[in-house]
Scaffold this active site. Structure first.
Site, PDB file in Angstrom:
ATOM      1  N   LEU A  57       0.831  -1.124   0.042  1.00  0.00           N
ATOM      2  CA  LEU A  57       0.017  -0.100  -0.254  1.00  0.00           C
ATOM      3  C   LEU A  57       0.945   1.261   0.116  1.00  0.00           C
ATOM      4  CD1 LEU A  57      -2.893   1.122   0.265  1.00  0.00           C
ATOM      5  CD2 LEU A  57      -2.419   0.911   2.792  1.00  0.00           C
ATOM      6  N   GLU A 101       3.705   4.214  -0.187  1.00  0.00           N
ATOM      7  CA  GLU A 101       4.508   4.625  -1.534  1.00  0.00           C
ATOM      8  C   GLU A 101       5.179   5.762  -1.091  1.00  0.00           C
ATOM      9  OE1 GLU A 101       2.012   5.801  -4.668  1.00  0.00           O
ATOM     10  OE2 GLU A 101       1.142   3.857  -4.805  1.00  0.00           O
ATOM     11  N   GLY A 106      23.502  -2.082  32.748  1.00  0.00           N
ATOM     12  CA  GLY A 106      24.226  -1.890  31.515  1.00  0.00           C
ATOM     13  C   GLY A 106      24.314  -3.281  30.467  1.00  0.00           C
ATOM     14  N   GLU A 116       1.483  -0.689  10.088  1.00  0.00           N
ATOM     15  CA  GLU A 116       0.009  -0.975  10.121  1.00  0.00           C
ATOM     16  C   GLU A 116      -0.890   0.199  10.698  1.00  0.00           C
ATOM     17  OE1 GLU A 116      -1.307  -4.881  10.753  1.00  0.00           O
ATOM     18  OE2 GLU A 116       0.565  -5.754  10.132  1.00  0.00           O
TER      19      GLU A 116
HETATM   20  C1  LIG Z   1       9.854  -2.119   8.780  1.00  0.00           C
HETATM   21  C2  LIG Z   1       8.677  -1.924   8.009  1.00  0.00           C
HETATM   22  C3  LIG Z   1       7.753  -2.511   7.327  1.00  0.00           C
HETATM   23  C4  LIG Z   1       6.561  -2.143   6.501  1.00  0.00           C
HETATM   24  N1  LIG Z   1       5.787  -2.955   5.978  1.00  0.00           N
HETATM   25  C5  LIG Z   1       4.817  -2.687   5.046  1.00  0.00           C
HETATM   26  C6  LIG Z   1       4.188  -3.343   4.080  1.00  0.00           C
HETATM   27  O1  LIG Z   1       4.124  -4.630   4.285  1.00  0.00           O
HETATM   28  N2  LIG Z   1       3.331  -2.908   3.250  1.00  0.00           N
HETATM   29  C7  LIG Z   1       2.916  -1.543   3.432  1.00  0.00           C
HETATM   30  O2  LIG Z   1       2.293  -1.164   2.316  1.00  0.00           O
HETATM   31  N3  LIG Z   1       3.869  -0.681   4.160  1.00  0.00           N
HETATM   32  C8  LIG Z   1       4.640  -1.247   4.990  1.00  0.00           C
HETATM   33  N4  LIG Z   1       5.171  -0.414   5.849  1.00  0.00           N
HETATM   34  C9  LIG Z   1       4.897   1.119   5.817  1.00  0.00           C
HETATM   35  C10 LIG Z   1       4.333   1.709   7.096  1.00  0.00           C
HETATM   36  O3  LIG Z   1       3.045   1.093   7.259  1.00  0.00           O
HETATM   37  C11 LIG Z   1       4.422   3.115   7.152  1.00  0.00           C
HETATM   38  O4  LIG Z   1       5.806   3.304   7.088  1.00  0.00           O
HETATM   39  C12 LIG Z   1       3.426   3.858   8.105  1.00  0.00           C
HETATM   40  O5  LIG Z   1       2.082   3.567   7.760  1.00  0.00           O
HETATM   41  C13 LIG Z   1       3.754   5.457   8.010  1.00  0.00           C
HETATM   42  O6  LIG Z   1       3.811   5.904   6.925  1.00  0.00           O
HETATM   43  P1  LIG Z   1       4.992   6.862   6.563  1.00  0.00           P
HETATM   44  O7  LIG Z   1       6.383   6.188   7.192  1.00  0.00           O
HETATM   45  O8  LIG Z   1       5.003   7.411   5.125  1.00  0.00           O
HETATM   46  O9  LIG Z   1       5.024   8.037   7.690  1.00  0.00           O
HETATM   47  P2  LIG Z   1       4.058   9.240   7.454  1.00  0.00           P
HETATM   48  O10 LIG Z   1       2.814   9.072   7.189  1.00  0.00           O
HETATM   49  O11 LIG Z   1       4.797  10.209   6.639  1.00  0.00           O
HETATM   50  O12 LIG Z   1       4.072  10.009   9.042  1.00  0.00           O
HETATM   51  C14 LIG Z   1       5.057  10.808   9.466  1.00  0.00           C
HETATM   52  C15 LIG Z   1       4.742  11.353  10.962  1.00  0.00           C
HETATM   53  O13 LIG Z   1       3.452  11.687  10.676  1.00  0.00           O
HETATM   54  C16 LIG Z   1       2.429  11.482  11.621  1.00  0.00           C
HETATM   55  N5  LIG Z   1       1.039  11.815  11.012  1.00  0.00           N
HETATM   56  C17 LIG Z   1       0.814  11.796   9.711  1.00  0.00           C
HETATM   57  N6  LIG Z   1      -0.580  12.148   9.509  1.00  0.00           N
HETATM   58  C18 LIG Z   1      -0.807  12.440  10.605  1.00  0.00           C
HETATM   59  C19 LIG Z   1      -2.175  12.962  11.033  1.00  0.00           C
HETATM   60  N7  LIG Z   1      -3.255  13.062  10.234  1.00  0.00           N
HETATM   61  N8  LIG Z   1      -2.251  13.344  12.357  1.00  0.00           N
HETATM   62  C20 LIG Z   1      -1.398  13.059  13.293  1.00  0.00           C
HETATM   63  N9  LIG Z   1      -0.201  12.405  12.753  1.00  0.00           N
HETATM   64  C21 LIG Z   1       0.198  12.199  11.627  1.00  0.00           C
HETATM   65  C22 LIG Z   1       2.651   9.986  11.736  1.00  0.00           C
HETATM   66  O14 LIG Z   1       1.863   9.446  12.824  1.00  0.00           O
HETATM   67  C23 LIG Z   1       4.173   9.960  12.035  1.00  0.00           C
HETATM   68  O15 LIG Z   1       4.302  10.237  13.268  1.00  0.00           O
HETATM   69  C24 LIG Z   1       6.311  -0.902   6.623  1.00  0.00           C
HETATM   70  C25 LIG Z   1       7.249   0.133   7.191  1.00  0.00           C
HETATM   71  C26 LIG Z   1       8.376  -0.275   7.845  1.00  0.00           C
HETATM   72  C27 LIG Z   1       9.256   0.691   8.433  1.00  0.00           C
END
Ligand SMILES: Cc1cc2nc3c(=O)[nH]c(=O)nc-3n(C[C@H](O)[C@H](O)[C@H](O)COP(=O)(O)OP(=O)(O)OC[C@H]3O[C@@H](n4cnc5c(N)ncnc54)[C@H](O)[C@@H]3O)c2cc1C
Length: 397
Positions: A127, A129, A355, A378
């Site tokens: 999902l 990007e 430690g 998630e």
């Molecule tokens: C190890 C790992 C495995 C993953 N596996 C998958 C997978 O299998 N499939 C998949 O599709 N994705 C996967 N992901 C992606 C993951 O779900 C996303 O990283 C996550 O949803 C956050 O998106 P972002 O990193 O773009 O952060 P952003 O959306 O850019 O968020 C940055 C910060 O802003 C905050 N924020 C954003 N919008 C708001 C709001 N409206 N109100 C308050 N705070 C907000 C967030 O909580 C966060 O603290 C994975 C990520 C990692 C690191």
């Protein structure tokens, strides 16, 4: 509201066999997997042979038919031993297989779900990007019709199992003007489809046994049989998958907390300072008691929401709006509290180790690194709070 339930004999037996399996097969290789940052192909193959990649899927589709409760037992027991193994199973089961169970046609279930549940194929879910994480409805990967087929173009990020999966559930925009509901479609894309390839694999703080891959789609042509749940149903399929995933994530946190408590308890009873085992000091006892309280509370939350999902069945057309909303709210609560309580528990357990807890390679140091992601993936915990608050405001309660 019923909150008392018994585990069935099959579910109880699953706990025993998974616990024994995890101790015998996974525990001996956890440190090496963490150190070498390698996908545990051998233990994954053994888990596939045991049926652990199809626990909640009905037997008619190759699964063990043990429901979400059985699935949470699996996640809890694996979570006691290794977070990477849970993440591999969860990306496959909650995020890959569950949407096919809920939204797939008979033919899709036969072609993709059955071999996946039987452990013959590995699934992933895609999902996120580069420009859309929390705001997943703003994804840019495009799906353009070409006759009966579709042409997909875009870049996906952070896909768990992305490097190893045989099939990836890819969410793509069929019509940006329609927004997430109606404008996003889910496609079952097999590896090997021309134009579909794995890009960069990320180096991470923890979860070293999992791949976190970029997936690149360049003019990937897929047939109408790959569309899951109909055109424009992709966002709903993705959100339904995440409801399953968030509860299993809570179960994995529950397992991680129990392991941390065990480590802390055992260390505190064996470490003597000022002439006494440190477990004799109230400051240490209170930390242990706090972890235990959260374990007890989380156990109820996890299995209560898993039981609710089981009671709803797997035909989304039969779900009432109230049930659907309750499921989403419960999953958000379990994921958010579970990940935060686990982070707190592991942090306190590390503190009890002094430690030594900071030394690379100790189980508690690894657990600390592994657990951090649960507050992010998630759906971040900020997003879980958004989900809970929106529901609260809509219900006016
Ligand atoms: C190890 C790992 C495995 C993953 N596996 C998958 C997978 O299998 N499939 C998949 O599709 N994705 C996967 N992901 C992606 C993951 O779900 C996303 O990283 C996550 O949803 C956050 O998106 P972002 O990193 O773009 O952060 P952003 O959306 O850019 O968020 C940055 C910060 O802003 C905050 N924020 C954003 N919008 C708001 C709001 N409206 N109100 C308050 N705070 C907000 C967030 O909580 C966060 O603290 C994975 C990520 C990692 C690191």
């Amino acid at each position: 509201m019923t909150i008392e339930f018994e585990f069935t004999p099959e579910q109880a037996a699953l706990r025993e066999t998974v616990r024994a399996f995890a101790q015998k097969e996974i525990a001996p290789v956890v440190a090496e997997i963490d150190e070498t940052e390698s996908f545990p192909a051998a233990t994954v193959a053994r888990m596939q042979a045991e049926g652990y990649f199809g626990v909640p899927i009905p037997e008619e589709y190759g699964g063990l038919g043990l429901g979400k409760i059985g699935y949470c037992i699996l996640a809890e027991e694996l979570g006691r031993v290794d977070a990477s193994h849970v993440a591999i199973v969860a990306a496959h089961t909650s995020l890959g297989a569950a949407p096919i169970l809920y939204y797939g046609t008979d033919e899709q279930k036969r072609r993709w779900l059955t071999p996946a549940s039987q452990g013959k194929k590995l699934l992933a879910f895609s999902l996120t990007e580069p420009g859309s994480g929390s705001d997943s409805g703003a994804l840019k990967t495009s799906a353009v019709p070409k006759g009966d087929s579709w042409v997909l173009n875009g870049t996906k990020l952070y896909v768990t199992n992305g490097k190893e999966a045989d099939t990836v559930l890819v969410m793509a925009a069929n019509d940006v003007k329609k927004g997430p509901h109606g404008g996003i479609t889910a496609f079952l894309v097999d590896k090997g489809t021309p134009g579909f390839r794995v890009g960069r694999c990320e180096k991470k703080m923890g979860l070293h046994g999992t791949s976190t891959a970029e997936l690149i789609l360049e003019n990937v042509e897929v047939g109408p049989e790959t569309v899951l749940g109909g055109i424009g149903m992709g966002f709903r399929a993705a959100m339904t998958a995440l409801d399953v995933g968030r509860v299993s994530l809570g179960a994995a946190s529950l397992g991680g907390m129990q392991a941390a408590l065990q480590e802390a308890l055992s260390f505190s009873q064996n470490r003597t300072q000022f002439g006494l085992p440190i477990s004799e000091y109230e400051a240490i006892q209170f930390k242990l008691a706090d972890i235990e309280m959260h374990i007890e509370a989380l156990r109820y939350l996890v299995y209560h929401s898993a039981a609710h999902q089981d009671a709803m069945g797997h035909d989304p057309t039969k779900w009432s709006r109230g049930d659907r909303e309750k499921k989403t709210r419960e999953a958000a609560v379990v994921k958010c509290l579970g990940s935060e309580w686990a982070a707190e528990a592991i942090d306190e357990a590390l503190q009890i180790h002094g430690g030594l807890g900071y030394i690379r390679g100790t189980p508690i140091e690894r657990a600390y690194r592994d657990a951090r992601i649960s507050e992010i993936f998630e759906g971040t915990n900020e997003i879980q709070r958004v989900v809970i608050a929106r529901d609260l405001i809509a219900r006016g309660a």
